[in-house]
Motif scaffolding. Structure first.
Motif, PDB file in Angstrom:
ATOM      1  N   THR A 215       0.815  -1.220   0.000  1.00 34.51           N
ATOM      2  CA  THR A 215       0.000   0.000   0.000  1.00 34.51           C
ATOM      3  C   THR A 215       0.847   1.269   0.000  1.00 34.51           C
ATOM      4  O   THR A 215       0.329   2.363  -0.229  1.00 34.51           O
ATOM      5  CB  THR A 215      -0.939   0.022   1.220  1.00 34.51           C
ATOM      6  N   LYS A 216       2.146   1.133   0.239  1.00 35.53           N
ATOM      7  CA  LYS A 216       3.039   2.289   0.277  1.00 35.53           C
ATOM      8  C   LYS A 216       3.799   2.487  -1.032  1.00 35.53           C
ATOM      9  O   LYS A 216       4.593   3.426  -1.157  1.00 35.53           O
ATOM     10  CB  LYS A 216       4.031   2.142   1.427  1.00 35.53           C
ATOM     11  N   ARG A 217       3.564   1.606  -1.996  1.00 39.10           N
ATOM     12  CA  ARG A 217       4.278   1.706  -3.273  1.00 39.10           C
ATOM     13  C   ARG A 217       3.633   2.748  -4.175  1.00 39.10           C
ATOM     14  O   ARG A 217       2.405   2.805  -4.316  1.00 39.10           O
ATOM     15  CB  ARG A 217       4.294   0.349  -3.981  1.00 39.10           C
ATOM     16  N   GLY A 218       4.474   3.537  -4.824  1.00 34.34           N
ATOM     17  CA  GLY A 218       3.959   4.580  -5.703  1.00 34.34           C
ATOM     18  C   GLY A 218       3.438   4.066  -7.030  1.00 34.34           C
ATOM     19  O   GLY A 218       2.667   4.752  -7.712  1.00 34.34           O
ATOM     20  N   ASP A 219       3.848   2.853  -7.437  1.00 34.26           N
ATOM     21  CA  ASP A 219       3.417   2.334  -8.737  1.00 34.26           C
ATOM     22  C   ASP A 219       2.136   1.520  -8.644  1.00 34.26           C
ATOM     23  O   ASP A 219       1.688   0.950  -9.641  1.00 34.26           O
ATOM     24  CB  ASP A 219       4.527   1.495  -9.375  1.00 34.26           C
ATOM     25  N   LEU A 220       1.532   1.440  -7.463  1.00 37.78           N
ATOM     26  CA  LEU A 220       0.270   0.731  -7.282  1.00 37.78           C
ATOM     27  C   LEU A 220      -0.766   1.683  -6.695  1.00 37.78           C
ATOM     28  O   LEU A 220      -0.486   2.392  -5.726  1.00 37.78           O
ATOM     29  CB  LEU A 220       0.443  -0.467  -6.341  1.00 37.78           C
ATOM     30  N   LYS A 221      -1.961   1.682  -7.265  1.00 37.04           N
ATOM     31  CA  LYS A 221      -3.052   2.476  -6.709  1.00 37.04           C
ATOM     32  C   LYS A 221      -3.664   1.702  -5.540  1.00 37.04           C
ATOM     33  O   LYS A 221      -3.969   0.520  -5.661  1.00 37.04           O
ATOM     34  CB  LYS A 221      -4.115   2.722  -7.774  1.00 37.04           C
ATOM     35  N   THR A 222      -3.837   2.363  -4.392  1.00 34.15           N
ATOM     36  CA  THR A 222      -4.428   1.714  -3.224  1.00 34.15           C
ATOM     37  C   THR A 222      -5.927   1.977  -3.174  1.00 34.15           C
ATOM     38  O   THR A 222      -6.372   3.119  -3.247  1.00 34.15           O
ATOM     39  CB  THR A 222      -3.780   2.211  -1.926  1.00 34.15           C
ATOM     40  N   ILE A 223      -6.690   0.906  -3.072  1.00 36.24           N
ATOM     41  CA  ILE A 223      -8.150   0.973  -2.944  1.00 36.24           C
ATOM     42  C   ILE A 223      -8.502   0.333  -1.603  1.00 36.24           C
ATOM     43  O   ILE A 223      -8.258  -0.856  -1.397  1.00 36.24           O
ATOM     44  CB  ILE A 223      -8.844   0.218  -4.098  1.00 36.24           C
ATOM     45  N   THR A 224      -9.037   1.122  -0.695  1.00 37.14           N
ATOM     46  CA  THR A 224      -9.310   0.638   0.661  1.00 37.14           C
ATOM     47  C   THR A 224     -10.779   0.274   0.816  1.00 37.14           C
ATOM     48  O   THR A 224     -11.658   1.039   0.414  1.00 37.14           O
ATOM     49  CB  THR A 224      -8.933   1.691   1.709  1.00 37.14           C
ATOM     50  N   LYS A 225     -11.022  -0.879   1.431  1.00 33.26           N
ATOM     51  CA  LYS A 225     -12.380  -1.384   1.632  1.00 33.26           C
ATOM     52  C   LYS A 225     -12.643  -1.463   3.137  1.00 33.26           C
ATOM     53  O   LYS A 225     -11.907  -2.137   3.865  1.00 33.26           O
ATOM     54  CB  LYS A 225     -12.484  -2.772   0.994  1.00 33.26           C
ATOM     55  N   LEU A 226     -13.673  -0.798   3.615  1.00 32.41           N
ATOM     56  CA  LEU A 226     -13.879  -0.648   5.057  1.00 32.41           C
ATOM     57  C   LEU A 226     -15.035  -1.466   5.628  1.00 32.41           C
ATOM     58  O   LEU A 226     -15.230  -1.479   6.839  1.00 32.41           O
ATOM     59  CB  LEU A 226     -14.123   0.834   5.390  1.00 32.41           C
ATOM     60  N   GLU A 227     -15.789  -2.158   4.793  1.00 35.28           N
ATOM     61  CA  GLU A 227     -16.955  -2.891   5.298  1.00 35.28           C
ATOM     62  C   GLU A 227     -16.531  -4.166   6.025  1.00 35.28           C
ATOM     63  O   GLU A 227     -15.485  -4.737   5.744  1.00 35.28           O
ATOM     64  CB  GLU A 227     -17.900  -3.279   4.146  1.00 35.28           C
ATOM     65  N   ASN A 228     -17.383  -4.597   6.936  1.00 39.61           N
ATOM     66  CA  ASN A 228     -17.242  -5.920   7.551  1.00 39.61           C
ATOM     67  C   ASN A 228     -18.627  -6.565   7.529  1.00 39.61           C
ATOM     68  O   ASN A 228     -19.532  -6.128   8.229  1.00 39.61           O
ATOM     69  CB  ASN A 228     -16.716  -5.832   8.981  1.00 39.61           C
ATOM     70  N   TYR A 229     -18.781  -7.575   6.690  1.00 37.84           N
ATOM     71  CA  TYR A 229     -20.062  -8.264   6.548  1.00 37.84           C
ATOM     72  C   TYR A 229     -20.189  -9.439   7.510  1.00 37.84           C
ATOM     73  O   TYR A 229     -21.283  -9.951   7.703  1.00 37.84           O
ATOM     74  CB  TYR A 229     -20.215  -8.799   5.118  1.00 37.84           C
ATOM     75  N   ARG A 230     -19.079  -9.872   8.080  1.00 35.93           N
ATOM     76  CA  ARG A 230     -19.062 -11.113   8.841  1.00 35.93           C
ATOM     77  C   ARG A 230     -19.343 -10.930  10.325  1.00 35.93           C
ATOM     78  O   ARG A 230     -20.208 -11.596  10.901  1.00 35.93           O
ATOM     79  CB  ARG A 230     -17.699 -11.788   8.679  1.00 35.93           C
ATOM     80  N   CYS A 231     -18.603 -10.067  10.974  1.00 31.15           N
ATOM     81  CA  CYS A 231     -18.510 -10.068  12.433  1.00 31.15           C
ATOM     82  C   CYS A 231     -19.636  -9.272  13.091  1.00 31.15           C
ATOM     83  O   CYS A 231     -20.234  -8.372  12.488  1.00 31.15           O
ATOM     84  CB  CYS A 231     -17.163  -9.493  12.873  1.00 31.15           C
ATOM     85  N   SER A 232     -19.868  -9.593  14.344  1.00 30.93           N
ATOM     86  CA  SER A 232     -20.827  -8.823  15.135  1.00 30.93           C
ATOM     87  C   SER A 232     -20.256  -7.434  15.426  1.00 30.93           C
ATOM     88  O   SER A 232     -19.047  -7.190  15.275  1.00 30.93           O
ATOM     89  CB  SER A 232     -21.126  -9.543  16.442  1.00 30.93           C
TER      90      SER A 232
ATOM     91  N   GLY B 247     -24.229  -4.684   6.944  1.00 27.24           N
ATOM     92  CA  GLY B 247     -25.290  -5.624   6.608  1.00 27.24           C
ATOM     93  C   GLY B 247     -26.060  -6.009   7.845  1.00 27.24           C
ATOM     94  O   GLY B 247     -26.385  -5.175   8.694  1.00 27.24           O
ATOM     95  N   GLY B 248     -26.309  -7.286   7.980  1.00 25.78           N
ATOM     96  CA  GLY B 248     -27.082  -7.776   9.113  1.00 25.78           C
ATOM     97  C   GLY B 248     -26.223  -8.162  10.295  1.00 25.78           C
ATOM     98  O   GLY B 248     -26.460  -9.209  10.923  1.00 25.78           O
ATOM     99  N   ASN B 249     -25.221  -7.370  10.616  1.00 27.33           N
ATOM    100  CA  ASN B 249     -24.333  -7.689  11.740  1.00 27.33           C
ATOM    101  C   ASN B 249     -25.110  -7.701  13.053  1.00 27.33           C
ATOM    102  O   ASN B 249     -25.797  -6.737  13.385  1.00 27.33           O
ATOM    103  CB  ASN B 249     -23.194  -6.665  11.843  1.00 27.33           C
ATOM    104  N   VAL B 250     -24.977  -8.786  13.814  1.00 31.29           N
ATOM    105  CA  VAL B 250     -25.666  -8.879  15.104  1.00 31.29           C
ATOM    106  C   VAL B 250     -24.889  -8.100  16.162  1.00 31.29           C
ATOM    107  O   VAL B 250     -23.706  -7.781  15.965  1.00 31.29           O
ATOM    108  CB  VAL B 250     -25.824 -10.356  15.537  1.00 31.29           C
ATOM    109  N   PRO B 251     -25.498  -7.773  17.305  1.00 31.94           N
ATOM    110  CA  PRO B 251     -24.781  -7.026  18.358  1.00 31.94           C
ATOM    111  C   PRO B 251     -23.552  -7.777  18.872  1.00 31.94           C
ATOM    112  O   PRO B 251     -22.479  -7.182  19.020  1.00 31.94           O
ATOM    113  CB  PRO B 251     -25.837  -6.854  19.449  1.00 31.94           C
ATOM    114  N   GLY B 252     -23.699  -9.077  19.204  1.00 28.73           N
ATOM    115  CA  GLY B 252     -22.557  -9.879  19.634  1.00 28.73           C
ATOM    116  C   GLY B 252     -22.221  -9.738  21.102  1.00 28.73           C
ATOM    117  O   GLY B 252     -22.808  -8.933  21.832  1.00 28.73           O
TER     118      GLY B 252
END
Length: 550
Positions: A219-236, A256-261
């Motif tokens: 993610t620190k390389r200048g020759d690669l574009k960084t695309i960040t994904k922030l969702e969490n579909y799995r965990c409570s 999504g349908g994340n439960v309280p946990g």
């Protein structure tokens, strides 16, 4: 970044011939984003790819991931999915003359044990690729050799890379953090920088790097574009909060349908086998059961100790570097033999006689006479006795004399090879002999325990065994006496002098914690110091530590 935003960003990078890295935390749908990006590519470019004989490559770390991606893409013929070694081998295998030359050069610098007259040997046979060990004497490359020789061929013969770039304009790498730096550098040096600009897309999460030779820093390389994904579909929600406290680079949000946990913290000085049962008893009021809970022991030796096959694991340790991996995959002559015997025993015990006969290789056979039933019953009763009371040697001897089963050819060949030259005492034979003698002495009951573990009939797993998996509830057992490589208590306390070990331990906890869809519990074995107590409570978001006593 929302799901569609991620897909749009990937499509934009591809359209502009910009290689990229998708950085995404646990449960974010990295593989889904990869698969959907491939589908979008094929919708836009199928006709062009088909007419020009082009396609998309998806490089995976494991065969499990390979099968999953293939299934999701309906085995589309325009997509090649495989490991990096399979991909590189496909590119270099046709160039046998050049391969043989590079193999001879590599053999010449192998000071320890070069193969005499290798050039003469290779005149009579093609170079092939095998996964386990280097066997130049029969023209077989090991996977590390494939990487080294591929890089050398790419440097010497740029045409090979040009042909690959023309054929595969898109190369996706799944779980890049588990791919060795040699692999990533090879892709960066010979594909990302190639004048024809094939697009290389890396999908992964450096926080989930659990192998020593993995890759960080993309993610620190200048020759690669960084695309960040922030969702969490799995965990409570509770577990996501824990994960966000473990790292600062990515702060996830429920998607999504994340439960309280729920989260829990236990401490015990008793053995982990007794302690985890006490913990589950305390958690039963929260709906935790043995059936919906995965217990993570974190080390294979810890699992083997708890499940009763430690001597079997130790015996395989005498065979060599890859022996334990092959054991866990049921991929050597003895583990396959064990699986056969256990399949026979379980199908017979369950009265699944069609499956029993099929396992014996007697497909379509019918038991017509009472005498046949009596003979089979007698044989299986005797096998049951020796399985429960004898050693592995006893079971092999029984099967060797059995008119019903018979010893597999590969096992017999192994025995014959050791017996054929008893005077020979080089390192390879000595290691094989030491392994065989140790294996024969192991009680066969440990094999039964091991196969139960492989078949997921026990609640335990290691962090490697659950990579990419998820469970309703996860109980993580921390025992810093089991290793020197990790010091998980230091993560709870907030740091230590050995930064590499601290980072390694931090990643290990992240991978384990992020498997939980609903509940997460930490069981610490040993004595908590003040810093560890405060850190663990803050990390898990709990007010107290529950002490378990016998």
């Amino acid at each position: 970044m929302a799901e569609q935003d991620t897909l749009d960003a990937i499509a934009t990078a591809i359209d502009s011939a910009q290689s990229f890295v998708v950085a995404a935390g646990a449960g974010s749908g990295k593989t889904r984003a990869l698969v959907e990006s491939v589908r979008g590519l094929l919708v836009r470019n199928r006709d062009a790819y088909e007419s020009a004989h082009k396609g998309v490559v998806c490089i995976t770390y494991t065969n499990v991931a390979k099968d999953e991606i293939l299934e999701r893409l309906n085995h589309d013929p325009l997509v090649q999915v495989g490991t990096i070694h399979e991909f590189l081998w496909q590119l270099i295998a046709p160039f046998q003359t050049e391969l043989k030359q590079k193999m001879v050069e590599l053999n010449a610098v192998n000071q320890k044990n070069p193969v005499p007259d290798l050039d003469v040997i290779l005149r009579k046979q093609a170079v092939t690729y095998g996964q386990y060990g280097r066997h130049f004497d029969r023209g077989e490359l090991h996977h590390d050799d494939v990487l080294e020789i591929a890089a050398s061929l790419f440097a010497t013969y740029p045409k090979i890379v040009r042909l690959a770039a023309d054929r595969f304009p898109i190369i996706f790498v799944d779980e890049y953090q588990d791919t060795s730096e040699k692999v990533v550098n090879l892709l960066l040096d010979y594909f990302v920088k190639h004048p024809r600009r094939p697009v290389v897309g890396f999908f992964g999460d450096e926080m989930q790097q659990i192998y020593d030779d993995g890759t960080t820093g993309l993610t620190k390389r200048g020759d690669l574009k960084t695309i960040t994904k922030l969702e969490n579909y799995r965990c409570s929600v509770k577990v996501i909060e824990v994960l966000n406290r473990l790292r600062s680079d990515i702060q996830q949000c429920p998607a999504g349908g994340n439960v309280p946990g729920d989260t829990h913290l236990f401490q015990a000085a008793t053995s982990s086998n007794r302690a985890y049962r006490f913990a589950l008893e305390r958690l039963s009021g929260e709906g935790w059961t043995a059936e919906n809970t995965k217990v993570l022991m974190l080390t294979q030796k810890g699992i083997a100790r708890e499940n009763g096959y430690i001597d079997l694991l130790n015996a395989y340790g005498k065979r060599g570097s890859y022996a334990n991996d092959r054991l866990m995959k049921l991929d050597d002559e003895f583990s396959q033999f064990f699986a056969l015997i256990e399949a026979l025993a379980s199908s017979y015990e369950a009265k699944q006689y069609s499956a029993f006969l099929e396992t014996l290789g007697l497909t379509g056979m019918r038991i017509r006479k009472h005498a046949d039933k009596v003979a089979i019953s007698s044989e299986m009763t005797a096998l049951e006795t020796v399985r429960r009371t004898g050693s592995i040697s006893d079971v092999l001897q029984f099967v060797d004399k059995s008119a019903l089963i018979g010893l597999p050819r590969r096992v017999r060949d192994f025995q014959n090879q050791l017996a054929s030259d008893p005077a020979r005492d080089d390192d390879s034979v000595a290691r094989r002999r030491g392994f065989f003698e140790a294996l024969m002495a192991v009680p066969y009951a440990q094999v039964i325990n091991f196969i139960r573990h492989v078949d997921a009939l026990t609640p335990f797993s290691t962090q490697h065994g659950v990579k990419g998996a998820e469970f309703p509830n996860v109980l993580v057992i921390v025992d810093d006496t089991l290793w020197t490589k990790y010091k998980l208590g230091a993560v709870l306390a907030g740091g230590e002098k050995n930064q590499d070990r601290y980072e390694r331990s931090l990643r290990l906890l992240y991978v384990c914690f992020s498997r939980a869809r609903k509940g997460l519990a930490l069981l610490y074995l040993g004595t908590f110091d003040g810093g560890e107590i405060l850190g663990a409570k803050a990390l898990l978001g709990v007010d107290r530590v529950e002490t378990l006593t016998s």
